[in-house]
Every structure is written in C-alpha cells, then in structure tokens.
Motif scaffolding. Structure first.
Motif, PDB file in Angstrom:
ATOM      1  N   GLY A  26       0.778  -1.232   0.000  1.00 28.63           N
ATOM      2  CA  GLY A  26       0.000   0.000   0.000  1.00 28.63           C
ATOM      3  C   GLY A  26       0.804   1.273   0.000  1.00 28.63           C
ATOM      4  N   SER A  27       1.702   1.423   0.956  1.00 26.87           N
ATOM      5  CA  SER A  27       2.487   2.663   1.041  1.00 26.87           C
ATOM      6  C   SER A  27       3.365   2.858  -0.188  1.00 26.87           C
ATOM      7  CB  SER A  27       3.363   2.646   2.295  1.00 26.87           C
ATOM      8  OG  SER A  27       2.550   2.660   3.444  1.00 26.87           O
ATOM      9  N   VAL A  28       3.884   1.758  -0.717  1.00 25.30           N
ATOM     10  CA  VAL A  28       4.723   1.843  -1.912  1.00 25.30           C
ATOM     11  C   VAL A  28       3.904   2.325  -3.103  1.00 25.30           C
ATOM     12  CG1 VAL A  28       6.113   0.488  -3.525  1.00 25.30           C
ATOM     13  CG2 VAL A  28       6.313   0.081  -1.078  1.00 25.30           C
ATOM     14  N   LEU A  29       2.676   1.845  -3.239  1.00 22.87           N
ATOM     15  CA  LEU A  29       1.811   2.293  -4.339  1.00 22.87           C
ATOM     16  C   LEU A  29       1.486   3.782  -4.214  1.00 22.87           C
ATOM     17  CD1 LEU A  29      -0.652  -0.725  -4.677  1.00 22.87           C
ATOM     18  CD2 LEU A  29       1.115  -0.016  -6.294  1.00 22.87           C
ATOM     19  N   VAL A  30       1.188   4.227  -3.004  1.00 21.89           N
ATOM     20  CA  VAL A  30       0.880   5.651  -2.804  1.00 21.89           C
ATOM     21  C   VAL A  30       2.099   6.501  -3.160  1.00 21.89           C
ATOM     22  CG1 VAL A  30       0.315   7.408  -1.081  1.00 21.89           C
ATOM     23  CG2 VAL A  30      -0.898   5.222  -1.066  1.00 21.89           C
ATOM     24  N   LEU A  31       3.241   6.136  -2.613  1.00 17.89           N
ATOM     25  CA  LEU A  31       4.454   6.920  -2.869  1.00 17.89           C
ATOM     26  C   LEU A  31       4.881   6.826  -4.334  1.00 17.89           C
ATOM     27  CD1 LEU A  31       6.423   8.782  -1.493  1.00 17.89           C
ATOM     28  CD2 LEU A  31       7.836   6.803  -0.936  1.00 17.89           C
ATOM     29  N   GLY A  32       4.710   5.666  -4.935  1.00 19.08           N
ATOM     30  CA  GLY A  32       5.029   5.512  -6.359  1.00 19.08           C
ATOM     31  C   GLY A  32       4.169   6.400  -7.229  1.00 19.08           C
ATOM     32  N   SER A  33       2.892   6.513  -6.883  1.00 15.13           N
ATOM     33  CA  SER A  33       1.996   7.397  -7.636  1.00 15.13           C
ATOM     34  C   SER A  33       2.428   8.847  -7.523  1.00 15.13           C
ATOM     35  CB  SER A  33       0.560   7.254  -7.128  1.00 15.13           C
ATOM     36  OG  SER A  33       0.096   5.953  -7.342  1.00 15.13           O
ATOM     37  N   VAL A  34       2.787   9.251  -6.321  1.00 23.35           N
ATOM     38  CA  VAL A  34       3.256  10.628  -6.123  1.00 23.35           C
ATOM     39  C   VAL A  34       4.535  10.859  -6.914  1.00 23.35           C
ATOM     40  CG1 VAL A  34       4.056  12.316  -4.419  1.00 23.35           C
ATOM     41  CG2 VAL A  34       2.155  10.797  -3.857  1.00 23.35           C
ATOM     42  N   PHE A  35       5.414   9.871  -6.940  1.00 24.84           N
ATOM     43  CA  PHE A  35       6.667   9.983  -7.689  1.00 24.84           C
ATOM     44  C   PHE A  35       6.414  10.133  -9.191  1.00 24.84           C
ATOM     45  CE2 PHE A  35      10.328   7.923  -9.837  1.00 24.84           C
ATOM     46  CZ  PHE A  35      11.297   8.854  -9.497  1.00 24.84           C
ATOM     47  N   VAL A  36       5.523   9.304  -9.739  1.00 21.53           N
ATOM     48  CA  VAL A  36       5.196   9.392 -11.168  1.00 21.53           C
ATOM     49  C   VAL A  36       4.594  10.757 -11.481  1.00 21.53           C
ATOM     50  CG1 VAL A  36       3.679   8.480 -12.984  1.00 21.53           C
ATOM     51  CG2 VAL A  36       4.963   6.906 -11.506  1.00 21.53           C
ATOM     52  N   TRP A  37       3.699  11.227 -10.628  1.00 16.28           N
ATOM     53  CA  TRP A  37       3.101  12.550 -10.830  1.00 16.28           C
ATOM     54  C   TRP A  37       4.170  13.634 -10.798  1.00 16.28           C
ATOM     55  CZ3 TRP A  37       2.815  16.665  -7.290  1.00 16.28           C
ATOM     56  CH2 TRP A  37       2.043  17.752  -7.709  1.00 16.28           C
ATOM     57  N   THR A  38       5.116  13.512  -9.864  1.00 14.67           N
ATOM     58  CA  THR A  38       6.193  14.499  -9.753  1.00 14.67           C
ATOM     59  C   THR A  38       7.025  14.544 -11.026  1.00 14.67           C
ATOM     60  OG1 THR A  38       6.285  14.224  -7.365  1.00 14.67           O
ATOM     61  CG2 THR A  38       8.225  15.182  -8.418  1.00 14.67           C
ATOM     62  N   LEU A  39       7.356  13.369 -11.561  1.00 16.80           N
ATOM     63  CA  LEU A  39       8.127  13.327 -12.803  1.00 16.80           C
ATOM     64  C   LEU A  39       7.352  13.950 -13.964  1.00 16.80           C
ATOM     65  CD1 LEU A  39       9.777   9.780 -12.630  1.00 16.80           C
ATOM     66  CD2 LEU A  39      10.841  12.005 -12.175  1.00 16.80           C
ATOM     67  N   ALA A  40       6.051  13.676 -14.023  1.00 19.88           N
ATOM     68  CA  ALA A  40       5.234  14.209 -15.115  1.00 19.88           C
ATOM     69  C   ALA A  40       4.986  15.706 -14.962  1.00 19.88           C
ATOM     70  CB  ALA A  40       3.898  13.467 -15.179  1.00 19.88           C
ATOM     71  N   GLU A  41       4.761  16.143 -13.739  1.00 17.07           N
ATOM     72  CA  GLU A  41       4.411  17.546 -13.479  1.00 17.07           C
ATOM     73  C   GLU A  41       5.645  18.446 -13.479  1.00 17.07           C
ATOM     74  OE1 GLU A  41       1.791  20.558 -13.004  1.00 17.07           O
ATOM     75  OE2 GLU A  41       1.227  18.456 -13.196  1.00 17.07           O
ATOM     76  N   GLY A  42       6.679  18.009 -12.776  1.00 18.66           N
ATOM     77  CA  GLY A  42       7.889  18.819 -12.664  1.00 18.66           C
ATOM     78  C   GLY A  42       7.646  20.082 -11.851  1.00 18.66           C
ATOM     79  N   GLY A  43       8.687  20.800 -11.591  1.00 24.19           N
ATOM     80  CA  GLY A  43       8.562  22.060 -10.871  1.00 24.19           C
ATOM     81  C   GLY A  43       8.786  21.899  -9.371  1.00 24.19           C
ATOM     82  N   ALA A  44       9.005  23.029  -8.729  1.00 27.35           N
ATOM     83  CA  ALA A  44       9.326  23.043  -7.300  1.00 27.35           C
ATOM     84  C   ALA A  44       8.175  22.517  -6.445  1.00 27.35           C
ATOM     85  CB  ALA A  44       9.696  24.459  -6.870  1.00 27.35           C
ATOM     86  N   THR A  45       6.953  22.849  -6.805  1.00 27.35           N
ATOM     87  CA  THR A  45       5.810  22.397  -6.014  1.00 27.35           C
ATOM     88  C   THR A  45       5.695  20.870  -6.043  1.00 27.35           C
ATOM     89  OG1 THR A  45       4.619  24.460  -6.477  1.00 27.35           O
ATOM     90  CG2 THR A  45       3.311  22.580  -5.715  1.00 27.35           C
ATOM     91  N   ALA A  46       5.827  20.297  -7.213  1.00 31.63           N
ATOM     92  CA  ALA A  46       5.718  18.852  -7.343  1.00 31.63           C
ATOM     93  C   ALA A  46       6.814  18.143  -6.553  1.00 31.63           C
ATOM     94  CB  ALA A  46       5.774  18.441  -8.813  1.00 31.63           C
ATOM     95  N   TRP A  47       8.021  18.649  -6.618  1.00 26.96           N
ATOM     96  CA  TRP A  47       9.118  18.028  -5.877  1.00 26.96           C
ATOM     97  C   TRP A  47       8.947  18.210  -4.374  1.00 26.96           C
ATOM     98  CZ3 TRP A  47      12.009  14.383  -7.775  1.00 26.96           C
ATOM     99  CH2 TRP A  47      12.134  14.288  -9.168  1.00 26.96           C
ATOM    100  N   THR A  48       8.401  19.339  -3.965  1.00 29.83           N
ATOM    101  CA  THR A  48       8.113  19.550  -2.545  1.00 29.83           C
ATOM    102  C   THR A  48       7.053  18.562  -2.060  1.00 29.83           C
ATOM    103  OG1 THR A  48       8.672  21.885  -2.755  1.00 29.83           O
ATOM    104  CG2 THR A  48       7.367  21.251  -0.833  1.00 29.83           C
ATOM    105  N   VAL A  49       6.041  18.351  -2.870  1.00 27.25           N
ATOM    106  CA  VAL A  49       5.000  17.370  -2.533  1.00 27.25           C
ATOM    107  C   VAL A  49       5.622  15.986  -2.380  1.00 27.25           C
ATOM    108  CG1 VAL A  49       2.982  16.155  -3.460  1.00 27.25           C
ATOM    109  CG2 VAL A  49       3.068  18.652  -3.504  1.00 27.25           C
ATOM    110  N   LEU A  50       6.510  15.614  -3.287  1.00 16.65           N
ATOM    111  CA  LEU A  50       7.159  14.304  -3.200  1.00 16.65           C
ATOM    112  C   LEU A  50       7.985  14.180  -1.921  1.00 16.65           C
ATOM    113  CD1 LEU A  50       7.876  11.551  -4.405  1.00 16.65           C
ATOM    114  CD2 LEU A  50       9.801  12.664  -5.556  1.00 16.65           C
TER     115      LEU A  50
END
Length: 158
Positions: A26-50
């Motif tokens: 579970g936790s790996v799936l949640v964090l993996g999703s955030v990571f994929v979103w961060t890579l797709a979104e980019g920017g300081a906000t996305a990396w801060t969220v990650l």
C-alpha cells in the motif's frame, strides 16, 4: 484533472486499500503514484510534494514498528513469539488467500505462547499481539493518508 492524474488517483486508492488488506504494498503504491506525478508535473511544487509525502511514509514506516514493538515488550510478549507470529503469517498467506495472513499470525503467536507459558496465559499474549498488529496497520494507514492528502493538495495547487 488530467487522465494521468485520474489513473494515479486510482492507484493511490488501491494503495490505501492495500494498507488495510496486506496483499498489496500500500504505502509503496501511494508513494510511487506521487513519484510518477512528480516526474510528469515537474517544478518546485511537485518536488516539494514528493519530499513531504516521502517523509510521511518514512516516518510511518519507522513508527509502525517501534510503537507496537514497545507495547508488546510492555505486555511481556518476547521477540521470539513475534517471530513465530511472523512465520505463521507468512505460511498462512500462501495457505489461505488474503485472510491467511491474519490467521497464520494468530496461530503462530498462540502456538509459541502456549509452548512458552501454557494454555491459560497464551491467549492474553495473543490478544496483545493482535492489538499491536492492528496499531501497526493504523499507523501505516494514517501515514499513507497523509501522503495521499499531500498529493491531492499538490494537484489542486498546480
């Protein structure tokens, strides 16, 4: 919300369910999703969220072992009994799908405690182990929800 974000939201929900039903990481799936979103979104906000989501998951991972372990020690349940419970959970996972993990854990703890202290004293130790396992799941769920909430806020502000 983009199609990618909708797919990632579904994976986050599956991850949250995976925390409660420990068949999925579970936790790996949640964090993996955030990571994929961060890579797709980019920017300081996305990396801060990650980073924030990673901190929540990491803290939850540490706390989910430390707090229940201390409670078991206070209840007088030895580490060897906990290992027998883990072994029983592992075996039960393959013998009985989904619920075998829980059944095997209970059987392993009870068998070890019955051998160690006898029938009458084995059940209180088993209940203490079950409460500790439930607390561990609750701690991981809270950490995963905090990480998922961080992601939702990040999606909303980007």
């Amino acid at each position: 919300m983009s199609p990618l974000e909708l797919c990632l939201a579904l994976v986050v929900v599956v991850g949250l369910v995976g925390v409660l039903v420990p068949v999925l990481p579970g936790s790996v799936l949640v964090l993996g999703s955030v990571f994929v979103w961060t890579l797709a979104e980019g920017g300081a906000t996305a990396w801060t969220v990650l980073v924030v989501a990673t901190l929540f998951i990491a803290a939850g991972t540490v706390v989910k072992y430390v707090v229940p372990g201390r409670r078991l020690q206070q209840a007088g349940v030895p580490t060897s009994t906990q290992w027998w419970g883990a072994l029983g959970a592992f075996a039960g996972f393959f013998v009985v799908p989904v619920v075998g993990l829980f059944l095997g854990f209970v059987a392993g703890v009870y068998a070890a405690e019955r051998q160690r202290v006898g029938h009458d004293s084995a059940w209180p130790s088993t209940l203490a182990a079950l409460r500790a396992a439930g607390l561990s799941i609750l701690i991981e769920l809270v950490a995963a929800i905090l990480a998922a909430t961080t992601w939702v806020v990040g999606v909303a502000i980007t």
